[in-house]
Every structure is written in C-alpha cells, then in structure tokens.
Design a protein around this motif. Structure first.
Motif: not given
Lengths: 262, 467
Positions: A42-45, B411, B462
C-alpha cells in the motif's frame, strides 16, 4: 501455492472513502488478493484518485493528483482497488495529457495495469476459490462507472455464487444510478434523494436482507437512505462477504464503542 | 421561448413535488426504454450499425461544407431554394419574407425542434402570420400556451385529463376522456386548417445531398398533409442533418426508429424533392429549405464536435434518471436531458445554462444507449471545465474544492486531515454509528443519514500492522 518469486506484485489503491469510512474493505481486498497469489503493498503517497476535481472541471488539480498517483504506483505489476468508480478515474488519466507529453505514456501504462477488485480476480487471475460463507439473501447494485466504463457485471455475481449459504435476489433496475454521483448528491440534493428513494424501493422489493455493491460512495448513499427510512437491510461491500470478513457491523449499523474513537 | 435554465434547481424542486407530472413521467419510463430494449433484442447487428453510423457521421461533419453545397446544388436543380440562416433571427426573417411573398395568413406546421429553437411561432404571430401546429402533441401544447418538454413526445408531461380540459375549453364541445374521441375531434379541427393554410412548414430529419431531398419521419401523417396541401412548403432544419446518399439515410432511419420509440420503422417516412412537377398529382408549387447554423459550425473542430452526430432520437433523455425525475421543462429551454445539457450552453451561453451540464451523476446511461455513440458525460464535463476556467461555478464549491485539493496534493497533511475528520465523525455519531445532522453537509443529511467511520482510518491501521 505459488512461490514468492512468482507472486503478482500488486499495489492497493485504497480509495479515500475506504480509508476514511470503512478500512475493513481495504483489509478484505488485501486478504482476497493474497489468497489469490499476490503480494500486496500500500503506497503511502496515495490520497484520492482526483475524481472530485476532474468532474468539477478543475483540470489543473486533476493533473497534479494524476501525476502523484502515477508516481505512487510506479513499479507495481498491477494496481487494484475496491471501487469501479476510482479505478475508472485512473483509466481517465491519459485524457489529461497531450499525447506528446511523457506523462501520457505513463498514464496509459497505469491504465493498462489498473483493475477493479472483482474484475481483477475473475478476468486477470481467473480466481474463484472463495471459501467464505454468508447466511442471507443478497441483492447486488451495479455501480455505474464499474458497470459502464470497466464492464463489471458478471464478475461479482460469479464470485458471489461461490459463497456458501448465500442466495442472490436481483432487484429491478439494478443498473440504474443510485443518485450519489460524488458532488452531485450535495449540489442537487433533492434530485439525488429522488433517485436514492427509487433505489431503496427496488432494494426493499427484492426481498433481500443484504445489499451488496462494489463502490463505497454508492453504498454510503444507499445505506444512509435505508437507515433513515428505518429499513433493517444490511449494507456491505462485496469484498467483506467474499473474504469472510462480516463480523463488523454493516455500513451505518454500528454500535461502535465511543471510547475507541480517539 | 423564454430562457429559464438559470432556475433549474427551483424548477426541479417544483417538478419533484408535482404529482401529475410525476405520474406522466412514470408513463415515459415504462414506455420508451422497454420498447427500445425489445426492438434491439430483435436486431443482433444493432451495435455494429451504431459503429457504422458514428463513423459515417464523423465523415459527414469533417466534410460538412462539401455535402451542404452538394445538397444546395441539387435542391436548386430540382427547382427549390436553399436559404442559409446563421442565427435564429435570420431564420425567422427568411421564413417571414417567404410568407409575405405568397401573402400567407395562416401556416400549418409539422413538428420541428429547430423551429422551437429559433422561436419561430412567436415571431410569426408578432408579425401577423398565424402558425397552427398539426402534430397532436404540439397542437395540444399550442392550445395550452405550453412548450415541448421532450424532443419527440412534446406533451409527455401531460396526462389525459389535461387534454380533456384543453379540448373542451378551445373546441367548445362536451368533455370527453376517451382518447379515440379526442383524436377524432383533433382531426376534424385540423382538417380545416390543412385546407386553409397558405404555407406548410416542416422540419427535416435528414437532408440528402445526392438528391436534394429532405425527409420527415413521423407517426401521425400530419406532416404529409402539412407539406403537400399548401402552395408553399418551407423546410426548416439545421446544417448537421445532411447525409451523402439515400442509402446512408436508411442506416440512420433504422437506428432512429429503434432508439426513439422501439419501432422497427417509423410509420411515415416522407421525402420531399423540389416543388410539384407537371405530371405530379399533388405537392407544393414552391419549395424552400432554410438551413440553420445557430452555433453549430463553431462546434466543428471544437471539443463539442461529437455532439453534431446527434440524430435527435431522445434515447438519452428517455433513459436519464435525472430527466426521469424532473421532466423536460425543468431544463428551462428547448432541448432537455443529456443532449440538451450539451447543446443548450452552446446556444444560450454557459453563463445561463451552467446548471445543466452539472445536473448529471455521470452514470453514463445516456452514452450507453446513444445510437451514434456521443460521449455525453465527457461533453458535459467539457462544459464544467469551461465554467471552472471562467470562474462561473459557485464560490462555495470552488473554495471547498480548493481546500480539498490543497490536502489531496500533500499526502502527509492529507493523512492528518482524514484522521481528524474520521475522529470528528465518529464522535458525532456516538453509538448509533451514523450522523443524522451534519453542519455544511445538509444536502446529504436532510435526506439520509451519514454512516460513521467504522474505526481508525485504513492508513493508520495498516501502519500499525506493518510495525
């Protein structure tokens, strides 16, 4: 069981609504992908697919978010998400760039790798080894973008047929929009309301005790209406049922512990 | 017709609570889409015909000037006249001039949306010429001082009782609610008008370049009487209706009938080729075609070019859940539904029509039924881009979008925002699991509950698991 080296490398596109409202959909998606032989990251960006900006005519913001998403998923063999709508948005990315722009090629490459979860399991992996059981009569709402832009129609039904103890009662007009439409539901609330009223009447008439679908936006809208009207029908995302993760209360039905909120 | 598009939201609100209108709209839903589906079921090659039609239309639009000149040349060869009208005003003036040349007092009219577009009836009346609508639906509307709410079923918003009242009031006969009696009554009334008319005005579904013919496709036969009996026949139509050959025309006829009413073929398909010849049994002495542009030529080469493929079948509105909820009048101008939401901003300006291309969930049903595959949601989105770039969208929406975009592009900050919102919603919901009243989101919570987040955000959970 595939060896680790041969496992598909999948990046999970969580979607902003799943992140915020119902993480279990994300975890159920991971569980399904892993059982189908994928390594999931799961890419955090990642944030949102950019659809609110795209559909509001804000092209500059859509482009910025598209670039951010393309970069976030660089290097993944596949990008999979539990939403036909958000994945359709990823499929729109090439339209945002001129063909001479290097980003156009990157967007096109992402489009070719991006799949909605039920379509990925069925069409790409040919996977139907569903071990879940669900006691109930379900009805399935075909969310618009998944249905008309990605051709998601049979895939969820094929997978649901493998779930033990579950029967499917199709509602009338399962392909008619529920009236969510992203910002539409707040820009034109009374028209949106009429559409979701029609939808809830069809859901109710199907005789099902569970409403399933593949897009959390639509599910929040329909659950919100059904609950306001006092219906006992449980509303869930299809992956919760497919992954056997239905212990959590259904959408809008919770008795969450207030103490855990912070 | 007065422009009421800026009041779309108010119009829609009234329409949603109009019991009679909702009853009438219920009939539409049960009618056209069901019949269309059955007709297509019987025609396996339907989708390949759509592809063919789309390609042919694209070819025509790319060569529009050539086909229009060929059409003009052949109309002239047949003894008719072609008039070019850049604007609505030009079209009305041209038609009034022709009426005056032949000393016309009354004109009969077949159904024509282009004549609605240019506001022909009001113009003629204001200048001493009386137009009489002869399509049954249009005739009822004219008696009531009303306007079409649908492009092929103009009076779809009315119920039988409305017709009973309109006929009783204007015909002075006893009230009847028997459709057969009402039909006979209209026939008798209109028969005199057909005979008395000096000029007959019709639209055209297609203009055939190779022969200089125009065609009307109808189910009532009124159009035939309108164009055959008077001494002068004026066709008012728009430039994108031209097709190269008769053969090409038949492709569109097959798609049009099925997409519109679910018929395999429309009942009357009547071609007009020039005025009456010496050995013809009937027909007009003068034949005129008024070709209206009204912004269409500007669409060629623009992001709206695909819209020129439209053959006015109405399938998009028949299947649109928004049109089905609020009806055609809510859109506030001539063309309603998805096709209208693309055309209207072009014709009356995005400043006045901005609410229309926004009134769509982009469910895509319209595009999926369009016989010439017009990407209607994409074209509506182009209008939203136009509106956004001109700073015409509401301030609150722009600010909201701007604030959201600031976080969505960052983000780490976005994580903080979603965490905060997640907590706030859960606190507000308490043990119910849903929020029943949410500040700034009344549009949602006035009508439905907002299910609360089921726990911490996905990203938080997560991250914890990955540790």
């Amino acid at each position: 069981m595939q060896t680790s080296a041969k496992r598909h490398q999948v990046g999970l596109f969580v979607t902003c609504l799943v992140d915020m409202f119902r993480p279990s959909i994300g975890f159920a998606t991971i569980k399904l992908l892993e059982s189908a032989g994928c390594d999931v990251n799961v890419p955090s960006t990642q944030t949102c697919c950019g659809q609110p900006a795209f559909n509001s005519g804000d092209k500059a913001t859509s482009i910025d978010i598209a670039k951010q998403t393309i970069e976030a998923f660089d290097g993944f063999e596949y990008v999979v998400g539990p939403s036909g709508s958000c994945i359709s948005m990823l499929h729109h990315y090439p339209e945002l760039f001129a063909e001479s722009d290097p980003w156009h090629a990157r967007a096109t490459a992402l489009k070719g790798r991006a799949y909605e979860i039920t379509s990925f399991l069925t069409d790409v992996l040919n996977f139907d080894d569903i071990l879940a059981s669900y006691e109930g009569v379900a009805t399935y709402h075909d969310s618009c973008s998944g249905l008309r832009e990605l051709g998601v129609k049979q895939q969820p039904r094929t997978l649901l047929a493998k779930v033990a103890n579950l029967s499917l009662n199709e509602m009338e007009e399962s392909e008619t929009c529920c009236g969510f439409g992203g910002t539409f539901c707040v820009k034109y609330p009374d028209i949106s309301n009429r559409m979701v009223e029609n939808k809830s009447a069809n859901i109710d008439a199907s005789g099902a005790n569970t409403l399933l679908g593949g897009d959390l936006g639509c599910l929040l809208n329909m659950a919100g209406k059904l609950k306001r009207q006092g219906h006992a029908i449980e509303v869930r995302h299809i992956v919760e049922v497919l992954a056997g993760m239905t212990d959590e209360p259904a959408i809008g039905d919770a008795n969450y512990n207030l103490g855990k909120a912070v | 017709m007065q422009i009421e598009s800026p009041a779309f939201k108010e119009n829609a609100r009234i329409a949603l609570h109009d019991v009679d209108l909702q009853k009438a709209l219920g009939n539409l839903k049960a009618g056209f889409p069901t019949k269309r589906a059955a007709a297509i079921e019987r025609m396996p090659e339907f989708d390949s015909l759509r592809d063919e039609a789309m390609q042919l239309k694209n070819h025509i639009i790319e060569n529009l000037d050539l086909y229009l000149e060929q059409f003009e040349e052949n109309v002239t060869k047949q003894g008719g006249h072609v008039h070019w009208a850049r604007t609505s005003d030009d079209a009305c003036k041209t038609i009034l001039d022709i009426c005056r040349q032949v000393g016309a007092k009354t004109v009969t009219k077949g159904k024509s949306m282009v004549s609605e577009e240019v506001n022909l009836n009001e113009y003629l009346e204001a200048n001493g010429v009386t137009p009489v609508e002869t399509d049954l639906g249009e005739y009822i509307l004219q008696l009531r001082g009303d306007h079409p709410s649908h492009i092929i079923a103009p009076a779809i918003h009315l119920n039988l009782e409305d017709v009973t009242e309109a006929f009783h009031e204007h015909h002075g006969r006893p009230r009847s609610s028997d459709p057969a009696v009402l039909m006979q009554e209209a026939r008798e009334m209109l028969r005199e008008k057909f005979v008395a008319a000096d000029v007959g005005i019709t639209g055209a579904n297609f203009c055939v370049a190779e022969t200089g013919s125009t065609i009307i496709v109808t189910n009532e036969g009124n159009g035939d009487l309108t164009q055959t009996l008077p001494k002068t026949h004026i066709v008012i139509t728009s430039i994108e209706k031209v097709v190269p050959t008769l053969e090409d025309m038949t492709l569109f006829q097959r798609l049009l009938a099925r997409s519109a009413t679910g018929q395999e073929f429309t009942v009357y398909n009547t071609l007009s080729t020039g005025p009456r010849r010496a050995d013809d049994q009937d027909g007009p002495e003068n034949f005129h075609v008024v070709l209206v542009d009204n912004g269409r030529s500007e669409m060629v080469g623009s992001e709206f070019q695909d819209m020129l493929r439209c053959i006015r079948c109405s399938a998009c509105m028949n299947h649109c859940p928004v049109y089905g909820s609020v009806g055609g009048h809510s859109y506030g101008w001539v063309y309603p539904g998805p096709m209208g939401s693309v055309l209207t901003p072009k014709m009356i300006g995005i400043e006045k029509a901005g609410l229309l291309p926004n009134a769509s969930t982009f469910c895509g049903k319209c595009e999926s039924v369009c016989p010439v595959r017009i990407p209607l949601p994409k074209l509506m989105r182009h209008w939203r881009e136009d509106e956004f770039s001109k700073h015409l969208s509401p301030k609150a929406a722009r600010w909201g979008l701007g604030g959201w975009a600031f976080f969505a592009k960052r983000p780490s900050l976005y994580r903080l925002l979603s965490k905060g919102a997640n907590r706030a919603l859960r606190l507000m919901a308490g043990k119910k699991g849903r929020v029943t009243k949410l500040p700034l989101a009344g549009g949602w919570t006035d009508w439905r509950d907002m299910p609360a987040p089921s726990g911490k955000t996905f990203m938080e959970q997560y991250k914890q698991q990955q540790r």
